[in-house]
Design an enzyme around this catalytic site. Structure first.
Site, PDB file in Angstrom:
ATOM      1  N   TYR A 291      -2.097  -1.439  10.252  1.00 28.34           N
ATOM      2  CA  TYR A 291      -2.165  -1.428   8.741  1.00 28.34           C
ATOM      3  C   TYR A 291      -0.974  -0.994   8.125  1.00 28.34           C
ATOM      4  CZ  TYR A 291      -4.091  -1.061   3.920  1.00 28.34           C
ATOM      5  OH  TYR A 291      -4.313  -1.368   2.623  1.00 28.34           O
TER       6      TYR A 291
ATOM      7  N   SER B 262       0.948  -1.161   0.079  1.00 29.81           N
ATOM      8  CA  SER B 262      -0.054  -0.025  -0.062  1.00 29.81           C
ATOM      9  C   SER B 262       0.958   1.269   0.134  1.00 29.81           C
ATOM     10  CB  SER B 262      -1.013   0.097   1.199  1.00 29.81           C
ATOM     11  OG  SER B 262      -1.555   1.151   1.635  1.00 29.81           O
TER      12      SER B 262
END
Length: 254
Positions: free
Chosen positions: A152, A139
């Site tokens: 995350y 990401s």
């Protein structure tokens, strides 16, 4: 990786980026198998798209991964591409351990241990294929953090370094490592993200991703233009400014 003629397994492909990528790869002439936890949803998707294979898998459960790998390789021995797509994203408040520990453990189990276990279940088989690829999914937040999603961010930074390291270790095999680096995309990953102006429309993300895969068969990272703002903030020398902009502009991220 070649964009067509593959047999591809994508765990975590019953919705969002995973499903959209599965359908796009199918349309490019690949045999595609999708995996997910919900049998009813898999049956529904299988009925809607009869040329998609379906396999039940919970990537947070080691035994489920082993069973799914046995199933997939039994039915699709020509498998040569694994896309470790499954992931979760949760808002956390690290001021008090009772408010974040359970979430952090769940995120790390799904986003980091899940791909590690998946790769462990398939890597020996993939080395027997003449042209194989493992696609990891990191990401932009693995490079520039969103304050409200610490676990995350950390899990995706770990996926990036895992990808880099596996590429070195497996350089003497037929297995390529390709890291997909999404920006914020309009999916249900986080509440409100599907309608976020900051997030990239899903169809635009998939179209650009597939075009990059087709035009850059030897790429190590697949980066749509939108993610480069986050991916290269430190390289550009404006990391602090990018962090400030991101955390002011978007409550969701990706």
């Amino acid at each position: 990786m070649n964009i067509s003629g593959n047999t591809v397994f994508i765990p975590g492909a019953t919705s969002g980026i995973g499903l959209a990528l599965a359908l796009a790869l199918k349309d490019r002439g690949n045999t595609v198998i999708i995996g997910g936890r919900r049998t009813d949803l898999l049956e529904k998707l299988g009925a809607e798209h009869p040329d998609l294979g379906t396999v039940r898998i919970d990537t947070a459960d080691p035994e489920s991964i082993r069973a799914a790998a046995h199933d997939v390789l039994g039915r699709y021995p020509q498998l040569n591409v694994l896309v470790a797509m499954a992931g979760i994203m949760q808002v956390e408040d690290w001021h008090r351990p009772e408010s974040f520990l359970a979430s952090a453990e769940s995120v790390v189990t799904t986003n980091l241990l899940g791909p590690i276990r998946l790769i462990g279940a398939f890597v020996e088989h993939l080395q027997t294929r003449p042209d194989a690829t493992i696609v990891t999914v990191s990401s932009g937040l693995g490079f520039t953090p969103l304050a409200v999603t610490p676990s995350y961010n950390a899990s995706k930074a770990a996926i990036h370094m895992l990808s880099e390291s596996l590429r070195l270790q497996l350089a003497d095999t037929s297995v390529k490592i390709v890291e997909l680096v999404p920006p914020s995309v309009r999916t249900a990953l986080m509440p409100g993200q599907e309608s976020s102006d900051f997030a990239m429309p899903l169809e635009d993300f998939i179209a650009e991703t597939v075009e990059l895969l087709a035009s850059q068969p030897d790429a190590k990272e697949i980066q749509v233009e939108r993610v480069k703002f986050l991916r290269y903030s430190e390289v550009r020398g404006d990391y602090d400014g990018t962090v400030a902009t991101l955390n002011h502009a978007d409550p969701h991220g990706k």
